[in-house]
Motif scaffolding. Structure first.
Motif, PDB file in Angstrom:
ATOM      1  N   SER A  22       0.847  -1.114   0.021  1.00  0.00           N
ATOM      2  CA  SER A  22      -0.061   0.054   0.039  1.00  0.00           C
ATOM      3  C   SER A  22       0.903   1.123   0.053  1.00  0.00           C
ATOM      4  CB  SER A  22      -0.904   0.063   1.126  1.00  0.00           C
ATOM      5  OG  SER A  22      -1.680  -1.103   1.211  1.00  0.00           O
ATOM      6  N   TRP A  25       2.088   2.003  -3.540  1.00  0.00           N
ATOM      7  CA  TRP A  25       1.054   2.482  -4.458  1.00  0.00           C
ATOM      8  C   TRP A  25       0.859   4.020  -4.030  1.00  0.00           C
ATOM      9  CZ3 TRP A  25      -0.067   0.459  -8.712  1.00  0.00           C
ATOM     10  CH2 TRP A  25      -0.051  -0.634  -8.967  1.00  0.00           C
ATOM     11  N   THR A  26       0.885   4.341  -2.780  1.00  0.00           N
ATOM     12  CA  THR A  26       0.244   5.662  -2.286  1.00  0.00           C
ATOM     13  C   THR A  26       1.533   6.808  -2.608  1.00  0.00           C
ATOM     14  OG1 THR A  26      -0.645   4.610  -0.441  1.00  0.00           O
ATOM     15  CG2 THR A  26      -0.151   7.118  -0.245  1.00  0.00           C
ATOM     16  N   PRO A  51      -5.042  -3.482  -6.721  1.00  0.00           N
ATOM     17  CA  PRO A  51      -5.813  -3.431  -5.839  1.00  0.00           C
ATOM     18  C   PRO A  51      -7.053  -2.301  -6.205  1.00  0.00           C
ATOM     19  CG  PRO A  51      -3.453  -2.790  -5.529  1.00  0.00           C
ATOM     20  CD  PRO A  51      -3.546  -2.925  -6.527  1.00  0.00           C
ATOM     21  N   PRO A  53      -8.479   0.323  -4.834  1.00  0.00           N
ATOM     22  CA  PRO A  53      -8.503   1.735  -4.924  1.00  0.00           C
ATOM     23  C   PRO A  53      -7.635   2.288  -6.140  1.00  0.00           C
ATOM     24  CG  PRO A  53      -8.035   0.881  -2.539  1.00  0.00           C
ATOM     25  CD  PRO A  53      -8.104  -0.292  -3.779  1.00  0.00           C
ATOM     26  N   VAL A  54      -6.507   1.466  -6.357  1.00  0.00           N
ATOM     27  CA  VAL A  54      -5.627   1.758  -7.629  1.00  0.00           C
ATOM     28  C   VAL A  54      -6.309   1.664  -8.840  1.00  0.00           C
ATOM     29  CG1 VAL A  54      -3.590   1.356  -8.830  1.00  0.00           C
ATOM     30  CG2 VAL A  54      -3.548   1.211  -6.214  1.00  0.00           C
ATOM     31  N   ARG A  56      -9.625   2.103  -9.413  1.00  0.00           N
ATOM     32  CA  ARG A  56     -10.576   3.067  -9.560  1.00  0.00           C
ATOM     33  C   ARG A  56      -9.934   4.508  -9.759  1.00  0.00           C
ATOM     34  NH1 ARG A  56     -12.348   2.930  -3.380  1.00  0.00           N
ATOM     35  NH2 ARG A  56     -11.053   4.750  -2.651  1.00  0.00           N
ATOM     36  N   ILE A  57      -8.702   4.718  -9.002  1.00  0.00           N
ATOM     37  CA  ILE A  57      -7.784   6.018  -9.718  1.00  0.00           C
ATOM     38  C   ILE A  57      -7.373   5.951 -10.729  1.00  0.00           C
ATOM     39  CG2 ILE A  57      -5.702   7.070  -8.871  1.00  0.00           C
ATOM     40  CD1 ILE A  57      -6.205   6.157  -5.908  1.00  0.00           C
ATOM     41  N   ALA A  60     -10.187   6.648 -13.372  1.00  0.00           N
ATOM     42  CA  ALA A  60     -10.349   8.106 -13.474  1.00  0.00           C
ATOM     43  C   ALA A  60      -9.322   9.079 -14.013  1.00  0.00           C
ATOM     44  CB  ALA A  60     -10.508   8.906 -11.811  1.00  0.00           C
TER      45      ALA A  60
END
Lengths: 342, 284
Positions: A22, A25-26, A51, A53-54, A56-57, A60
């Protein structure tokens, strides 16, 4: 010390992210956004098992890039409608050229201003048409800045569109007139290629493949302070991967670099993209590694996992260099004096 | 950065880094009960303008993934506000998954009431009051419409109470209130943590059922609005309508065509709550 190597590796080898936790990735996402590379990264990661969240980021970011692409092409079309009737060649540059020509460098790219190249002799007519028929207007109303652009720069003072709020930079060559290197603008225009447009909106052009690379290298290493440099170097990686297989590309690239007095910047671009993005490069123009390459790489990678700029002193030296490159010392002194008094 | 705080609000994760401990300690207290964010959608940075400005007349620069180049710094006393502004900025400039409307929202029976209008119209206060009176609070600042489903997703950040609105909530449990910040660019501000159920249910979307344009400080009045007017005003209330292109157009058109809309004027909160309940009974 963390730097943007995390980002360059993820771009050149997306599978390297499979081992990410995580925290990686962040950091990667913050760096990619800060370097204006999130859209490019999102396309590179497409199809991998990411993952949630990644994923969907990235989705976008692809939406954003689609929007940038649509807007850029629309601006080009608006300029085309005004300029093509003048009968002068209009060459798209940088991001807009990449997306218009369907090059890999355009995939996911963020695009700001519209950059075009026209013959110097046609500058007045182009400026007049953009203002009187196209609805563009001058951004700043400052006599000194205006005169500075017209006397010393490679482009008109920036124009902005009244309604759409988008800028257009009209170039007549690809480096400031004070830069010391004089690219052959006539050759750039003469070798430019008509864009293949099937929907009838013809009349726009792009540079030849070797000239596109020369321009990208000039923009990155012979002008400016390397701000946004990782993105510009990523352009070069993608361009070389698109063009590198063409017959004779590397020889012609060497010839063109020589003709445009850009052997050093082009060589530097090739060595650094090979180093940071593992780009296959070839030909004599690559040149021998120079000790300074380390400093350039270090400057390009000066970004931390919070998206902050790092290596402040090194950044400053490149900032000072950018002024040095653009102006002989006495001129720099006069320029800074005039600016300072305001 | 020296200090870090992570939080998930509705469908969006944030990471806030700070050169000072205090703003994040205030955030941690205010966001008590919210989930963490392992891989946040957005990063916000609260940074000293110059290294020595951590200590001498500390001033907080708002940075992050998305920034405004000319944003003025805030004093450290307003550090919590700076963090909230930084989070708003990420949403306003960077949000692309949802059509983002500058609106407040509450829910009842799985259906959502949206309230939008100019700043100062009272939409934020109204949503907070309704949230204390049997409605589920879904957000006082941004309403998130998911284009594929047309559903409204909650973004229940702490309510930003301003000026006169602050004392309306004097009677709530004190640990739900943030510090009182005076002399901010928007006057006196105090944050209010939403009720427990608003946080517990923040992942549950709701179907938009009524859209109101409230206006505070006028004699009671109600007006029908044509779809064209509603559409144009919502495009102005959205920060990403243009950037979403056709997707944004389709989502907004669907919302405007399917949800009854009224403009209401009200002299005080009791009148507003009465009008809302009446309209909800008739239209939703």
């Amino acid at each position: 010390m963390t730097d943007a190597r995390l980002l360059t590796r993820a771009l050149s080898d997306p599978a390297s992210t499979l081992a990410f936790d995580s925290a990686d990735w962040t950091a990667l996402i913050a760096m990619a956004r800060a370097e204006q590379l999130m859209g490019s990264l999102a396309h590179r990661l497409d199809g991998l098992d990411l993952p949630e969240p990644v994923a969907r980021i990235c989705a976008a970011a692809r939406v954003s890039a689609d929007h940038a692409r649509r807007q850029a092409l629309w601006e080009a079309e608006m300029a085309r409608r005004v300029l093509v009737p003048l009968g002068v060649p209009v060459v798209l540059l940088k991001g807009t050229a990449f997306v218009a020509a369907g090059l890999s460098a355009g995939v996911g790219r963020s695009i700001g201003d519209l950059d075009i190249l026209v013959p110097r002799a046609a500058l007045d007519a182009v400026e007049k048409a953009l203002i009187e028929q196209g609805g563009w207007e001058w951004v700043k109303d400052d006599e000194y800045d205006d005169a500075y652009y017209r006397d010393h720069m490679h482009e008109l003072p920036p124009l902005i569109h009244q309604d759409r709020d988008r800028m257009i930079d009209v170039h007549h060559t690809i480096l400031p007139l004070t830069a010391g290197r004089s690219p052959d603008a006539e050759a750039l225009l003469a070798d430019s290629e008509e864009l293949d447009v099937s929907d009838g909106g013809g009349g726009l052009r792009i540079l030849s493949p070797p000239d596109i690379v020369c321009h990208a290298a000039a923009h990155l290493f012979a002008d400016g302070d390397l701000a946004g440099g990782l993105r510009n170097l990523w352009d070069i990686d993608r361009l070389l991967r698109d063009f590198g297989e063409h017959d004779g590309f590397w020889e012609v690239l060497g010839e063109r670099a020589e003709r445009h007095e850009l052997v050093k910047p082009v060589g530097r671009a090739l060595r650094l993209t090979e180093r940071l993005y593992e780009t296959p490069v070839d030909g004599e123009v690559v040149g021998k590694p120079r000790t300074n390459d380390n400093r350039y790489a270090s400057r390009l990678l000066a970004r931390d996992g919070w998206g902050r700029e790092t290596r402040k002193f090194l950044r400053l030296t490149f900032y000072i260099r950018s002024h040095w490159l653009r102006m002989p010392p006495t001129m720099l002194a006069r320029h800074l004096w005039t600016k300072w008094r305001k | 950065m020296r200090h870090e705080f992570r939080v998930t609000v509705g469908p969006v994760g944030f990471r806030v880094g700070s050169d000072w401990r205090r703003p994040l300690a205030e955030m941690a207290a205010l966001y008590d009960g919210y989930p963490e964010a392992a891989i946040p959608d957005f990063t916000v940075r609260l940074e000293a303008q110059r290294p020595w400005r951590r200590f001498i007349r500390p001033s907080v620069m708002i940075g992050g993934d998305y920034m405004l180049p000319d944003a003025a710094p805030l004093s450290l006393d307003h550090g919590l506000l700076a963090a909230e502004m930084g989070m708003n900025l990420q949403m306003a400039l960077g949000q692309r998954r949802f059509l983002l409307l500058h609106a407040s929202a509450v829910e009842r029976d799985g259906k959502a009431l949206l309230m939008t209008g100019h700043s100062g119209a009272g939409k934020s206060t109204l949503s907070a009051l309704l949230g204390e009176r049997g409605w589920r609070f879904m957000g006082d600042e941004f309403a998130l419409i998911y284009p594929e489903t047309g559903l409204l997703h909650a973004f229940p950040r702490p309510v930003s109470l301003k000026n006169e609105a602050v004392e309306l909530f004097d009677s709530v449990d004190a640990n739900r209130l943030g510090p009182v910040m005076r002399d901010t660019p928007k006057g006196t501000i105090r944050h209010l943590r939403p009720p427990v159920d608003a946080i517990a249910k923040m992942a549950d979307p709701a179907k938009p059922a009524l859209l109101l344009f409230p206006r505070f400080g006028h004699d009671p009045a109600m007006r029908d609005m044509g779809q064209a007017e509603v559409f144009v005003r919502l495009t102005q209330a959205s920060t990403n309508y243009v950037a979403l292109g056709e997707t944004g157009f389709a989502a907004l058109t669907k919302l405007v065509q399917s949800v009854p809309t009224r403009a209401i004027d009200y002299p005080d909160s009791d009148a507003a709550i009465g009008a809302v309940e009446r309209l909800w009974g008739e239209l939703a």
